[in-house]
Write a protein that holds these residues in place. Structure first.
Motif, short mmCIF file in Angstrom:
data_model
loop_
_atom_site.label_atom_id
_atom_site.label_comp_id
_atom_site.label_asym_id
_atom_site.label_seq_id
_atom_site.Cartn_x
_atom_site.Cartn_y
_atom_site.Cartn_z
N ARG A 192 0.85 -1.19 0.00
CA ARG A 192 0.00 0.00 0.00
C ARG A 192 0.88 1.24 0.00
N LEU A 193 0.53 2.19 -0.86
CA LEU A 193 1.29 3.43 -0.92
C LEU A 193 1.19 4.18 0.40
N PRO A 194 2.22 4.94 0.74
CA PRO A 194 2.15 5.74 1.97
C PRO A 194 1.00 6.74 1.89
N PRO A 195 0.47 7.15 3.04
CA PRO A 195 -0.67 8.07 3.04
C PRO A 195 -0.42 9.37 2.27
N VAL A 196 0.81 9.88 2.33
CA VAL A 196 1.09 11.13 1.61
C VAL A 196 0.95 10.92 0.11
N TRP A 197 1.44 9.78 -0.38
CA TRP A 197 1.30 9.48 -1.81
C TRP A 197 -0.16 9.25 -2.18
N VAL A 198 -0.89 8.57 -1.34
CA VAL A 198 -2.31 8.35 -1.62
C VAL A 198 -3.05 9.68 -1.71
N LEU A 199 -2.73 10.59 -0.78
CA LEU A 199 -3.38 11.91 -0.80
C LEU A 199 -3.01 12.69 -2.06
N GLY A 200 -1.72 12.69 -2.40
CA GLY A 200 -1.30 13.44 -3.59
C GLY A 200 -1.90 12.90 -4.87
N LEU A 201 -1.86 11.56 -5.02
CA LEU A 201 -2.42 10.96 -6.23
C LEU A 201 -3.94 11.09 -6.28
N SER A 202 -4.58 11.17 -5.14
CA SER A 202 -6.04 11.36 -5.13
C SER A 202 -6.42 12.78 -5.52
#
Length: 758
Positions: A298-308
């Motif tokens: 699972r991608l780190p939360p920061v990456w998930v937020l940025g990609l979202s």
């Protein structure tokens, strides 16, 4: 009006930018909340499970499951079995020499036959037994460890926990590789088997806490297909020696319960809906995941937020520059691209990007923005309808708003808009009818001079010029007036009349058109036909000239003679008085005849021009005989038919013959010839009347057909006869002209010829 302008600002400008910023911030916060909280986990799990089911790859042949299935239970008796049965199975496995065995059966309670099982474990030396770590423990302890009986623990090759972590929806997607509490670390049961082939992740040094049990290093399980994909042997078959030892040699063997009645079954992403997977197969799937290098990370939360937030940013920017339908397509495309990106990262990079937050943001942004835009547009439309109702022109139509005691706001606004549109259509019809009924030719042009509207009289005036995409320049040029812009200037100076090539006199006047803000949007131009008015002015001037000069002069001469000392019995006195009186009568008669010729309707009949000429010659025969002049008329039976008023044409020819008789010498000849010809308008009859007089100079010929025009210095007559001739000829569709010859003058009359059917 102020309210409508304020509402209109909500659709464009700074207000729209503020609402756009509000939409952007609100949706971005919603995406952040979905990306960093478990709110969207249920949707993400659905996508995750679908991606897991797409991975239908082969299983590892080195993994073998020995299943405690229904057939084994039927053969060996009711569960639980004596531990000697398990000891016999371990001995059978030892004979086949597998690489390692994970025996997923809990032996936490002591039994009388534990020594036999312990002995078998000792002989095998590669069998690992399970344990359970539960929290909280007894008597306030943070956790409790349920291990096998001490002899079994000592005899086993090692112990491993079999704790299963279930997601909120009851599905097992990840298993912790370690259970950590304080300084204690319990590895997962299958880790020793995986270590025989690959390196496994170490415990998490930051996860240990003295008073809490931590499920550390959760590993996402890669399920390869539905349950039953691994190589599976029945417990009773192995126990009875029915499996060749070579089949198990160097294999990683997992022994566990699979019979439905034993309870060790759980929901997994790979299992069909409603079907459960045995715990031993879940352990086997985790083992293969470790052997393959690990499951999807699972991608780190920061990456998930940025990609979202990335696709949301594209859509939000599109709101400012694209049309709604394009934004809708863009939003749908970004949703598909987000799903495709998650799939590609999962399948080819082993990364799990939860797409629910990004999709939720896209799904929220478009309707949210559309709602704000529609709300602003609806309020603006309603205010404009109300303003139009209050400020619009009064027409005898129904009220703009329709009473609706029931119905929602949108229905009422639709009714109000329908009424406003009907009012606009009525207003458009009213303006069109008003323009069409104007008595003068009128056109409406835009600021660039392109004609937008015109009435019927304008089409009659300009003809085919209006059939094309005409502009004011083309209209004025068709009238013979190239300098057309001076007629549009708002100036008190009169630009003058326009004299068209066909002889009409027009008066052009323009008025500027402005919009509600006072900005110029075009001109309305009127072309008034002043031909009759100018003719009336000319007749008035001629009447004034006749009364003030031409008729006054002979009357003054008569008064002078009467007041003088000349004898009234002198014949010269009487002759001069008579001449002045006849001159006055001739002026009055000529003026009356000219006025009738210009304005009086004439009776059109078909007649022979030669016969009319002979009648005119007969009328002047006494004067010609007295002067000894011969009038030669055409001989023969040929007819020269024309259409016209007999009296006016007879008077026309009489004036021409009288003019030739008056200025020709005594004893001379007046020659009249008739012929046929053709012009651009069709067949014509041509009459030529020639005298033997002195002729005319160029200056005299130029003003010859004007009222009160005379030939050179000889002012005999009223000067109205030839003006009458020209007027009658033109009213009959013809014309008359003067031709200078070597001797005398020639007048050529041309009239349209009538050709009758045989």
């Amino acid at each position: 009006m102020v309210r409508s302008r304020w509402l209109g600002a909500r659709l464009t400008g700074r207000r729209a930018l503020i609402e756009w910023t509000l939409v952007a911030v609100t949706t971005a916060l919603a995406v952040g909340w979905l990306a960093l909280s478990p709110t969207a986990d249920r949707v993400d799990n659905i996508v995750y499970d679908a991606l897991i089911r797409l991975d239908d790859g082969p299983v590892d042949d080195a993994i073998v499951v020995v299943s405690i299935d229904n057939r084994s239970v039927q053969a060996l008796g009711r569960w639980p079995w004596p531990r000697t049965v398990h000891a016999d199975l371990i001995d059978r496995l030892s004979q086949a020499r597998p690489r390692a065995v994970a025996y997923d059966v809990l032996f936490t309670e002591p039994a009388a036959d534990d020594p036999a099982l312990a002995a078998a474990l000792g002989r095998a030396a590669n069998v690992y037994l399970p344990l359970l770590v539960d929290a909280p423990g007894e008597n306030g302890a943070p956790w409790r460890v349920s291990e096998p009986d001490a002899p079994l623990t000592r005899a086993a090759a090692g112990l491993g926990h079999v704790n299963l972590t279930v997601d909120s929806d009851g599905v097992i997607r990840r298993l912790p590789l370690y259970m950590q509490g304080g300084d204690a670390v319990w590895p997962q049961l299958i880790l020793p088997l995986a270590k025989t082939r690959v390196a496994v992740p170490p415990p998490d040094p930051d996860a240990a806490t003295p008073d809490a049990l931590i499920a550390a290093r959760p590993e996402a399980i890669t399920y390869h297909g539905t349950p039953g994909r691994f190589r599976t042997l029945s417990f009773v078959d192995v126990l009875n020696g029915e499996v060749p030892p070579a089949f198990l040699k160097d294999k990683l063997v997992l022994v566990g319960a699979a019979a439905p009645g034993l309870g060790d079954r759980y929901a997994t992403p790979a299992a069909p809906h409603g079907e459960l997977s045995p715990g031993v197969e879940i352990q086997a799937a985790l083992l293969q995941t470790l052997l393959e290098g690990g499951g999807p990370q699972r991608l780190p939360p920061v990456w998930v937020l940025g990609l979202s937030l990335a696709p949301l940013s594209l859509l939000i920017c599109g709101f400012l520059f694209m049309r709604p339908v394009v934004n809708m397509v863009l939003g749908a495309s970004l949703i598909l691209l987000t799903l495709a990106g998650s799939l590609i990262a999962f399948r080819f990079a082993g990364l799990w990007f939860p797409p629910a937050a990004a999709i939720g943001g896209l799904a929220l942004a478009y309707p949210f923005w559309s709602w704000r835009r529609l709300a602003a547009a609806s309020a603006y439309m309603q205010s404009e309808v109300e303003a139009f109702e209050c400020e619009g022109p009064a027409l005898p139509t129904a009220p703009l708003t329709l009473a609706r005691p029931q119905g929602d706001v949108v229905a009422k606004q639709v009714d109000a808009l329908r009424a406003a549109l009907k009012h606009l259509r009525d207003l458009d019809r009213f303006i069109s009818d008003a323009l069409r009924s104007l008595p003068d030719a009128t056109v409406v042009a835009d600021p660039d001079g392109r004609v937008l509207l015109s009435n019927d009289r304008a089409r009659d005036l300009f003809g085919s010029v209006l059939d094309r995409e005409a502009d004011l320049a083309a209209l004025f040029q068709s009238l013979g007036e190239p300098s057309w812009r001076r007629f549009l200037v708002a100036d008190t100076t009169d630009p003058g009349d326009i004299r068209t090539p066909n002889g009409h006199v027009l008066k052009a006047a323009a008025a500027a058109l402005t919009d509600a803000a006072g900005q110029p949007i075009g001109h309305i131009v009127r072309f008034a036909d002043m031909t009759l008015f100018r003719a009336a002015e000319r007749q008035r001037e001629q009447a004034l000239q006749l009364l003030s000069h031409d008729m006054r002069a002979p009357q003054v001469s008569i008064l002078t003679l009467l007041e003088g000392g000349q004898s009234r019995t002198d014949p010269a006195f009487e002759r001069r008085i008579g001449d002045y009186a006849r001159q006055t009568l001739d002026l009055a008669e000529g003026y009356v005849q000219l006025a009738r010729a210009e304005s009086q309707p004439y009776r059109a009949v078909v007649l022979d021009l030669g016969q009319v000429l002979m009648d005119a010659a007969d009328t002047l025969w006494p004067q010609a005989s007295t002067k000894g002049v011969t009038i030669q008329t055409p001989m023969g039976d040929d007819e020269h038919l024309v259409e016209g008023d007999p009296a006016l044409l007879r008077r026309l020819l009489t004036n021409l013959l009288d003019n030739a008789l008056k200025y020709g010498p005594a004893g001379g000849v007046i020659s009249c010839t008739l012929g046929l010809g053709a012009s651009d308008d069709g067949a014509v009859c041509i009459l030529r009347i020639s005298d033997q007089g002195p002729g005319l100079s160029d200056e005299a010929a130029r003003r010859l057909f004007q009222p009160f025009g005379h030939g050179d210095a000889d002012h005999r007559g009223a000067g109205l006869g030839l003006a009458f001739v020209r007027t009658v000829a033109e009213r009959h569709g013809g014309h008359v002209r003067y031709e200078a010859g070597e001797v005398g003058a020639t007048f050529v009359l041309t009239l349209p010829r009538v050709i009758e059917a045989d």
